[in-house]
Scaffold this motif. Structure first.
Motif, short mmCIF file in Angstrom:
data_model
loop_
_atom_site.label_atom_id
_atom_site.label_comp_id
_atom_site.label_asym_id
_atom_site.label_seq_id
_atom_site.Cartn_x
_atom_site.Cartn_y
_atom_site.Cartn_z
N SER A 30 48.59 -43.20 145.22
CA SER A 30 49.95 -43.71 145.40
C SER A 30 50.88 -43.09 144.36
O SER A 30 50.51 -42.93 143.19
CB SER A 30 49.96 -45.23 145.26
N GLU A 36 54.47 -51.99 142.54
CA GLU A 36 55.27 -51.53 143.67
C GLU A 36 54.39 -51.23 144.87
O GLU A 36 54.75 -51.53 146.01
CB GLU A 36 56.07 -50.28 143.28
N THR A 37 53.25 -50.63 144.62
CA THR A 37 52.31 -50.33 145.71
C THR A 37 51.80 -51.61 146.34
O THR A 37 51.72 -51.73 147.57
CB THR A 37 51.12 -49.49 145.20
N SER A 39 53.27 -54.57 146.36
CA SER A 39 54.38 -55.19 147.09
C SER A 39 54.64 -54.49 148.42
O SER A 39 54.85 -55.14 149.45
CB SER A 39 55.66 -55.17 146.25
N ALA A 40 54.62 -53.16 148.40
CA ALA A 40 54.83 -52.40 149.63
C ALA A 40 53.70 -52.65 150.63
O ALA A 40 53.94 -52.75 151.84
CB ALA A 40 54.93 -50.91 149.31
N ALA A 41 52.48 -52.78 150.14
CA ALA A 41 51.35 -53.04 151.02
C ALA A 41 51.47 -54.41 151.68
O ALA A 41 51.16 -54.57 152.85
CB ALA A 41 50.04 -52.94 150.25
N LYS A 43 54.36 -56.05 152.24
CA LYS A 43 55.48 -55.99 153.17
C LYS A 43 55.12 -55.25 154.46
O LYS A 43 55.56 -55.63 155.54
CB LYS A 43 56.68 -55.31 152.51
N GLN A 44 54.34 -54.19 154.33
CA GLN A 44 54.00 -53.37 155.50
C GLN A 44 52.73 -53.85 156.21
O GLN A 44 52.34 -53.28 157.22
CB GLN A 44 53.84 -51.91 155.08
N GLY A 45 52.08 -54.85 155.67
CA GLY A 45 50.89 -55.38 156.31
C GLY A 45 49.63 -54.57 156.06
O GLY A 45 48.68 -54.64 156.85
N HIS A 46 49.59 -53.82 154.98
CA HIS A 46 48.43 -52.98 154.66
C HIS A 46 47.58 -53.52 153.52
O HIS A 46 46.71 -52.82 153.01
CB HIS A 46 48.88 -51.56 154.31
N LYS A 92 45.43 -60.74 157.68
CA LYS A 92 45.59 -60.17 159.02
C LYS A 92 46.07 -61.22 160.03
O LYS A 92 46.86 -60.90 160.91
CB LYS A 92 44.27 -59.57 159.52
#
Length: 95
Positions: A30, A36-37, A39-41, A43-46, A92
């Protein structure tokens, strides 16, 4: 009582291995910071995928304990892995 202690040690090793595996994956692949990673995960469902990739180190711990004949510690690692799977399932289904 001794078996419970061995399982608890294995569980702790499993949680630590999963955490370290996730952090190493974030640091290697990343461009963002760890927070930040994460939080982004979310938000994006990852987040489930991120946790699953981190759990790969649990394989090393599990088979390492089996190799040195520490079966109860391997059970603890398996319990930690199942807990991780339940957390992934939660993200999930409900998030």
């Amino acid at each position: 009582m001794n078996n419970k202690k061995e399982i608890l040690i294995g569980f702790a090793v499993g949680i630590i291995a999963n955490t370290v595996g996730t952090l190493v994956y974030i640091l290697l692949f990343s461009d963002l910071s760890i927070s930040e990673t994460f939080s982004a995960a979310v938000k994006q469902g990852h987040i489930g995928s991120l946790l699953a990739l981190g759990a790969i180190l649990n394989l090393v711990a599990f088979f390492g304990f089996l190799r040195i004949k520490r079966d109860y510690r391997a059970r603890g690692v398996m319990i930690a892995t199942l807990l991780t799977a339940m957390v992934i399932l939660y993200y999930k289904v409900f998030a």
